[in-house]
Design a protein around this motif. Structure first.
Motif, PDB file in Angstrom:
ATOM      1  N   ILE A  81      -4.108  12.822   7.973  1.00 36.67           N
ATOM      2  CA  ILE A  81      -4.437  14.239   8.073  1.00 36.67           C
ATOM      3  C   ILE A  81      -3.432  14.826   9.051  1.00 36.67           C
ATOM      4  N   ASP A  82      -2.453  15.523   8.521  1.00 41.17           N
ATOM      5  CA  ASP A  82      -1.347  16.029   9.335  1.00 41.17           C
ATOM      6  C   ASP A  82      -1.555  17.523   9.588  1.00 41.17           C
ATOM      7  N   ASP A  99      -8.756  22.837  -1.521  1.00 39.00           N
ATOM      8  CA  ASP A  99      -9.343  22.199  -2.707  1.00 39.00           C
ATOM      9  C   ASP A  99      -9.145  20.695  -2.589  1.00 39.00           C
ATOM     10  N   LEU A 100      -9.697  20.132  -1.533  1.00 30.29           N
ATOM     11  CA  LEU A 100      -9.379  18.768  -1.140  1.00 30.29           C
ATOM     12  C   LEU A 100      -9.772  17.732  -2.188  1.00 30.29           C
ATOM     13  N   GLN A 101     -10.973  17.827  -2.726  1.00 26.61           N
ATOM     14  CA  GLN A 101     -11.432  16.836  -3.703  1.00 26.61           C
ATOM     15  C   GLN A 101     -10.515  16.796  -4.916  1.00 26.61           C
ATOM     16  N   VAL A 102     -10.174  17.965  -5.445  1.00 31.65           N
ATOM     17  CA  VAL A 102      -9.314  18.026  -6.624  1.00 31.65           C
ATOM     18  C   VAL A 102      -7.930  17.483  -6.307  1.00 31.65           C
ATOM     19  N   ASN A 103      -7.374  17.880  -5.161  1.00 32.51           N
ATOM     20  CA  ASN A 103      -6.035  17.434  -4.787  1.00 32.51           C
ATOM     21  C   ASN A 103      -5.968  15.922  -4.602  1.00 32.51           C
ATOM     22  N   ILE A 104      -6.971  15.365  -3.944  1.00 31.29           N
ATOM     23  CA  ILE A 104      -6.984  13.919  -3.715  1.00 31.29           C
ATOM     24  C   ILE A 104      -7.182  13.165  -5.021  1.00 31.29           C
ATOM     25  N   ASP A 105      -8.141  13.593  -5.824  1.00 31.90           N
ATOM     26  CA  ASP A 105      -8.397  12.886  -7.087  1.00 31.90           C
ATOM     27  C   ASP A 105      -7.187  12.934  -8.009  1.00 31.90           C
ATOM     28  N   SER A 106      -6.512  14.072  -8.051  1.00 31.53           N
ATOM     29  CA  SER A 106      -5.326  14.202  -8.895  1.00 31.53           C
ATOM     30  C   SER A 106      -4.228  13.240  -8.446  1.00 31.53           C
ATOM     31  N   ILE A 157     -11.363  20.394  12.355  1.00 30.14           N
ATOM     32  CA  ILE A 157     -10.918  19.051  11.988  1.00 30.14           C
ATOM     33  C   ILE A 157     -12.103  18.104  11.842  1.00 30.14           C
ATOM     34  N   SER A 158     -13.082  18.200  12.735  1.00 26.20           N
ATOM     35  CA  SER A 158     -14.238  17.301  12.614  1.00 26.20           C
ATOM     36  C   SER A 158     -14.989  17.555  11.318  1.00 26.20           C
ATOM     37  N   GLY A 159     -15.148  18.821  10.940  1.00 28.75           N
ATOM     38  CA  GLY A 159     -15.803  19.125   9.674  1.00 28.75           C
ATOM     39  C   GLY A 159     -14.983  18.668   8.486  1.00 28.75           C
ATOM     40  N   LEU A 160     -13.656  18.857   8.576  1.00 25.05           N
ATOM     41  CA  LEU A 160     -12.768  18.442   7.487  1.00 25.05           C
ATOM     42  C   LEU A 160     -12.848  16.939   7.266  1.00 25.05           C
ATOM     43  N   ILE A 161     -12.770  16.178   8.341  1.00 22.98           N
ATOM     44  CA  ILE A 161     -12.753  14.724   8.221  1.00 22.98           C
ATOM     45  C   ILE A 161     -14.092  14.204   7.712  1.00 22.98           C
ATOM     46  N   ASN A 162     -15.183  14.710   8.264  1.00 21.26           N
ATOM     47  CA  ASN A 162     -16.496  14.226   7.820  1.00 21.26           C
ATOM     48  C   ASN A 162     -16.813  14.626   6.387  1.00 21.26           C
ATOM     49  N   GLY A 173       0.813  -1.205   0.000  1.00 20.72           N
ATOM     50  CA  GLY A 173       0.000   0.000   0.000  1.00 20.72           C
ATOM     51  C   GLY A 173       0.849   1.258   0.000  1.00 20.72           C
ATOM     52  N   ILE A 174       0.158   2.392   0.085  1.00 25.59           N
ATOM     53  CA  ILE A 174       0.792   3.714   0.052  1.00 25.59           C
ATOM     54  C   ILE A 174       0.179   4.568   1.153  1.00 25.59           C
ATOM     55  N   CYS A 175       0.982   5.426   1.737  1.00 22.03           N
ATOM     56  CA  CYS A 175       0.487   6.403   2.713  1.00 22.03           C
ATOM     57  C   CYS A 175       0.479   7.778   2.067  1.00 22.03           C
ATOM     58  N   ILE A 176      -0.672   8.428   2.070  1.00 24.45           N
ATOM     59  CA  ILE A 176      -0.803   9.797   1.585  1.00 24.45           C
ATOM     60  C   ILE A 176      -0.912  10.718   2.791  1.00 24.45           C
ATOM     61  N   ARG A 177      -0.085  11.745   2.783  1.00 20.34           N
ATOM     62  CA  ARG A 177      -0.034  12.686   3.900  1.00 20.34           C
ATOM     63  C   ARG A 177      -0.572  14.035   3.445  1.00 20.34           C
ATOM     64  N   LEU A 178      -1.734  14.410   3.961  1.00 16.75           N
ATOM     65  CA  LEU A 178      -2.350  15.678   3.608  1.00 16.75           C
ATOM     66  C   LEU A 178      -2.007  16.722   4.670  1.00 16.75           C
ATOM     67  N   THR A 179      -1.650  17.921   4.235  1.00 17.81           N
ATOM     68  CA  THR A 179      -1.354  19.016   5.147  1.00 17.81           C
ATOM     69  C   THR A 179      -2.275  20.197   4.843  1.00 17.81           C
ATOM     70  N   GLU A 180      -2.113  21.258   5.594  1.00 18.56           N
ATOM     71  CA  GLU A 180      -3.031  22.393   5.497  1.00 18.56           C
ATOM     72  C   GLU A 180      -3.135  22.939   4.082  1.00 18.56           C
ATOM     73  N   GLU A 181      -2.039  22.871   3.330  1.00 19.65           N
ATOM     74  CA  GLU A 181      -2.058  23.396   1.957  1.00 19.65           C
ATOM     75  C   GLU A 181      -3.048  22.643   1.074  1.00 19.65           C
ATOM     76  N   ASP A 182      -3.400  21.422   1.445  1.00 23.07           N
ATOM     77  CA  ASP A 182      -4.302  20.604   0.623  1.00 23.07           C
ATOM     78  C   ASP A 182      -5.773  20.843   0.937  1.00 23.07           C
ATOM     79  N   PHE A 183      -6.076  21.497   2.064  1.00 25.65           N
ATOM     80  CA  PHE A 183      -7.453  21.512   2.567  1.00 25.65           C
ATOM     81  C   PHE A 183      -8.392  22.387   1.752  1.00 25.65           C
TER      82      PHE A 183
END
Length: 359
Positions: free
Chosen positions: A170-171, A147-154, A187-192, A135-145
């Motif tokens: 979620i770092d 436009d999260l959908q676009v960043n993750i899909d890309s 954080i709770s809103g971000l995660i949900n 597997g792979i570990c993806i580390r998301l930081t504040e810069e990703d938050f």
């Protein structure tokens, strides 16, 4: 998938942290999966050049991992602090070099990546996953938050893997204790609102309230800093604010940022960092250059006398504190105290997670 009480500490792979993990008993190691960052190459400020070549810097990584971890279970490995243009003398990418070494030495490692890594790095991540199937570990930081959908899909498209093969971190990095309530709500809103929330293999929340330095702590004092990251995680879990299993992670007794100042200009004070219930306890002395390492004898005695001290049998770190307090060993240096404090912290968190009330 991790069970609810698993722990993911983010540690810079330096001497103190290496020994801290090596001294953990198997029962504690089984309760955690470290995310290890290879630190940047030290800079020679006098000669204005790196102190080592990349080959020298990475030469012993696999050996130290084998000695310190020594388990069949995977660990996470991140080269986020290595410059993207660095290449081994052979021309090989540093990530590919390390994973080849780990494979040879029988160490299972999961590569860590993020949206800010270049294509050469991502190619090595894909190669490691294809060869090891871990597997792979993806580390998301504040810069990703933003436009999260676009960043993750890309990134998912680049990696060519399914979310079920990915551990998502979620770092949040530094958590200011003064903003704890606001941070918890964010954080709770971000995660949900995370894309594919329930399909990630593991979802891990990491952060720390430990400051970049201890300049706000007075000399010859005992002070404390709230463990906001621990308090936030507990409240998110215990109030069911997050709609899936959320693994706890932190930075142990360190700040996320690497130390980059000219050591010739730094006046480091003797200090012991000791993790207590919902707090970091700081036992701070004075300038090491001026007043010497013998200060640690008094600081260790203060730690042993403190109501939060767990006793010499709690961990290797606690045993060392007791030995220094008794003056039956040398007073040590900043690296040995990072080892002791980190070893105690990792042991404490694994124990806390085993007993904390969870829904």
């Amino acid at each position: 998938m991790f069970e609810k009480r698993h722990y993911v500490p983010i540690l810079k792979w330096k001497q103190g942290e290496q020994k801290a993990i090596e001294l953990l008993p198997l029962t504690v190691k089984q309760g955690l999966t470290p995310l290890l960052e290879i630190p940047p190459i030290d800079w020679d400020f006098e000669n204005e050049a790196p102190k080592k070549t990349i080959d020298e810097h990475l030469a012993n990584v696999s050996e130290t991992l084998s000695r310190s971890w020594g388990l069949d279970r995977p660990l996470y490995l991140d080269l986020n602090f290595i410059e993207s243009n660095e290449r081994m003398a052979s021309g090989q990418h540093p990530l590919g070099y390390i994973f080849n070494q780990l494979r040879t030495d029988g160490i299972n490692a999961i590569p860590v990546t993020g949206t800010n890594r270049d294509s050469a790095y991502q190619i090595e991540v894909i190669s490691a996953h294809q060869r090891d199937q871990l597997g792979i570990c993806i580390r998301l930081t504040e810069e990703d938050f933003d436009d999260l959908q676009v960043n993750i899909d890309s990134l998912l498209t680049t990696l060519g893997v399914d979310t079920t093969e990915i551990d998502l971190v979620i770092d949040y990095k530094y958590v200011n204790p003064n903003d704890r309530t606001r941070t918890a709500l964010f954080i709770s809103g971000l995660i949900n609102g995370l894309p594919y929330l329930n399909s990630w293999r593991n979802l891990i929340l990491c952060g720390t309230a430990f400051p970049k330095d201890l300049s706000d702590v007075g000399s010859n004092t005992i002070d404390q800093i709230e463990r906001s990251e621990w308090i936030i995680w507990k409240r998110l879990i215990q109030t069911n604010r997050v709609n899936r299993t959320l693994t706890f992670g932190d930075y142990a007794i360190a700040n996320p940022e690497p130390f980059e100042a000219d050591p010739r200009l730094i006046r480091m004070s003797a200090n012991i960092r000791y993790t207590g219930d919902d707090k970091f306890i700081i036992f701070k002395g004075r300038d090491l250059r001026k007043y010497g390492h013998h200060q640690y004898y008094q600081l260790a005695a203060q730690a042993v006398a403190h109501q939060e001290y767990k006793g010499a049998g709690f961990s290797a770190g606690d045993h060392y504190i007791q030995e220094v307090a008794n003056q039956s060993t040398t007073p040590g240096n900043p690296a040995t105290w990072r080892r002791a404090g980190t070893n105690h912290h990792l042991t404490l968190v694994v124990n806390e997670l085993s007993t904390v009330a969870l829904p």
